[in-house]
Design an enzyme around this catalytic site. Structure first.
Site, PDB file in Angstrom:
ATOM      1  N   GLY A  20       0.778  -1.228   0.015  1.00  0.00           N
ATOM      2  CA  GLY A  20      -0.053   0.119   0.135  1.00  0.00           C
ATOM      3  C   GLY A  20       0.822   1.203  -0.087  1.00  0.00           C
ATOM      4  N   THR A 146       5.384   2.024   5.725  1.00  0.00           N
ATOM      5  CA  THR A 146       4.175   1.649   5.957  1.00  0.00           C
ATOM      6  C   THR A 146       3.351   2.727   6.849  1.00  0.00           C
ATOM      7  OG1 THR A 146       2.857  -0.235   6.930  1.00  0.00           O
ATOM      8  CG2 THR A 146       4.900   0.275   7.980  1.00  0.00           C
ATOM      9  N   ASP A 148       0.760   1.629   8.805  1.00  0.00           N
ATOM     10  CA  ASP A 148       0.616   0.992  10.029  1.00  0.00           C
ATOM     11  C   ASP A 148       1.579   1.042  11.263  1.00  0.00           C
ATOM     12  OD1 ASP A 148      -1.567  -0.132   8.748  1.00  0.00           O
ATOM     13  OD2 ASP A 148      -0.722  -2.056   8.028  1.00  0.00           O
ATOM     14  N   GLY A 195      -5.445  -0.602  10.145  1.00  0.00           N
ATOM     15  CA  GLY A 195      -4.660  -1.524  11.367  1.00  0.00           C
ATOM     16  C   GLY A 195      -5.054  -2.678  11.645  1.00  0.00           C
ATOM     17  N   ARG A 196      -4.463  -3.579  10.904  1.00  0.00           N
ATOM     18  CA  ARG A 196      -5.106  -5.166  11.071  1.00  0.00           C
ATOM     19  C   ARG A 196      -4.577  -5.846  12.336  1.00  0.00           C
ATOM     20  NH1 ARG A 196      -6.355  -8.669   7.081  1.00  0.00           N
ATOM     21  NH2 ARG A 196      -5.868  -7.219   5.464  1.00  0.00           N
ATOM     22  N   GLU A 251      -9.656  -1.546  12.012  1.00  0.00           N
ATOM     23  CA  GLU A 251     -10.375  -2.370  11.294  1.00  0.00           C
ATOM     24  C   GLU A 251     -10.061  -3.784  11.743  1.00  0.00           C
ATOM     25  OE1 GLU A 251      -8.387  -2.403   7.336  1.00  0.00           O
ATOM     26  OE2 GLU A 251      -6.300  -2.603   7.935  1.00  0.00           O
TER      27      GLU A 251
END
Length: 424
Positions: A20, A146, A148, A195-196, A251
């Site tokens: 991403g 990233t 994240d 944010g997995r 998420e």
């Protein structure tokens, strides 16, 4: 073949973007290209990341003007194209790695810089190892990126500071909207952010306000098990006390059984579960259990592409890691990544140092327990001290007479292929 040192080699440098994209990944590209040019090294860019390298679809960046490359510093997206494609193990997919070495050899590429996250660090590490095994002198450097913020070793990840700023500002502005209409309209506003497994972006929303009654009133981190009863009680109490409630949710929040609340049942190219949206799930709970009027929003790509609201700190760090990556490569370093090292919170001071890819690849940095409040719904002063410097400063793009930003447009002229097509 006789090996030469990277410092004395006269080959080319290959740069690729992975995963991403971010609002500032092109700033890293500018750092790479401008620094390489200063050293008299030609830079090729892989079209669409590692897939471009496998397909021998290489872009000659020397065809771009100095001003165009400079404009990358304020241009969002991935200027050369990115991809979500993870190379498997050397043992099971050796042909792909050998193909990469063949492409590198065919174009006399002696330095490979891969701009991405955990998976990209792993790829760069494996290519450096295979180069040694195949007797080809290739220096591989990872360039951190990233949104994240989950890369190990580095204090923060280029790309995160701008998402953090966007999230904090959006939380503040949307909350002012909700507060003004709460008497007769929405009582609960839910913002879903990326944010997995790591809740850094959600935590950044906490910078929007401070104190029990300031938004966001509830932050849901993937590091904590989602407790439906506690969540609903917190929302209900907030609405009764304040009149409305802002919720920010990662998420990737999971229930006690370890299942994503937003599990969609499919997987992406990296093998990760695809998430279908946690905000509507939470909104349904609020409506069903509390009977409150709600609204939810999913910024999705907007949060990672909002260059108009980028953090100056983030943009400067993104450029710095690109510059350092070239310097490390030309100095003969291999299988390392330039990382950001913090020396002070106030005033914020940082520097760039090399770290081994072996300590970064396939490692994930999550939110420390000390950054989350005891009830699990907010951030602590320690989190604020860490996050606040990363969103400091503005560096807006130039705007034209039409009121729109002026972003770089590249020619992306391809290099002539020298090998047969590769089937993978």
């Amino acid at each position: 073949m006789k090996k030469t040192s990277a410092r004395s080699a006269t080959g080319r440098l290959l740069y690729a973007q992975s995963g991403g994209v971010t609002a500032v990944i092109n700033a890293s590209a500018a750092g790479v290209i401008e620094t390489a040019r200063a050293h008299g090294v030609k830079v090729y860019a892989a079209h669409n990341g590692i897939l471009g390298a496998l397909r021998e679809e290489l872009i000659d960046t020397s065809k771009e003007s100095k001003s165009t490359i400079a404009a990358l510093r304020h241009t969002p997206g991935g200027a050369f194209g990115s991809c979500r494609y993870k190379l498997k193990s050397l043992e099971t997919h050796r042909a792909e790695y050998e193909r990469l070495i063949d492409v590198l050899r065919a174009h006399d590429i002696r330095w490979f810089l891969y701009n991405g996250g955990n998976d990209s660090a792993d790829t760069a590490l494996k290519i450096s190892q295979l180069g040694k095994a195949m007797g080809y002198d290739i220096r591989c450097i990872g360039v951190p990126k990233t949104v994240d913020n989950d890369l190990a070793i580095t204090d923060c990840c280029p790309g995160f500071g701008s998402v953090a700023k966007y999230t904090a500002v959006s939380t503040l502005e949307a909350s002012l909207d909700v507060a003004s209409m709460a008497d007769t309209s929405t009582k609960v506003f839910i913002l879903e952010v990326m944010g997995r497994h790591a809740g850094w972006i959600a935590a950044a929303a906490g910078l929007a306000g401070e104190g029990e009654d300031a938004p966001p009133h509830v932050i849901l981190f993937p590091e904590n098990v989602f407790d439906e009863t506690a969540f609903l009680a917190k929302v209900k109490a907030t609405v009764e006390r304040v009149g409305w409630c802002t919720v920010v949710a990662s998420e990737g929040i999971r229930n006690a059984a370890g299942q994503f609340l937003a599990e969609a049942g499919t997987r992406d190219a990296f093998g990760h579960s695809q998430l279908g949206g946690v905000a509507p799930v939470l909104a349904a709970l609020v409506k069903e259990k509390l009977g409150l009027k709600y609204h939810w929003a999913l910024p999705d790509y907007l949060q990672r592409s909002a260059r108009h609201l980028a953090s100056r700190t983030d943009a400067e760090q993104a450029y710095a890691v690109g510059k350092a990556a070239v310097e490390y490569a030309l100095a003969g370093q291999n299988a390392v990544m330039p990382v950001i090292v913090r020396s002070s919170d106030t005033p914020y001071r940082w520097k760039i140092e090399p770290a081994p890819l072996s300590k970064i690849a396939n490692h994930e940095k999550k939110m420390p327990k000390g950054f989350m409040t005891r009830d699990g719904f907010g951030i602590t002063p320690a989190a604020r001290r860490y996050l606040a410097p990363l969103i400091q400063g503005e560096l807006p793009p130039p705007f034209g007479k039409d009121g729109l930003p002026r972003y770089a447009t590249l020619r992306n002229q391809k290099v002539e292929k020298k090998l047969a097509a590769f089937a993978h």
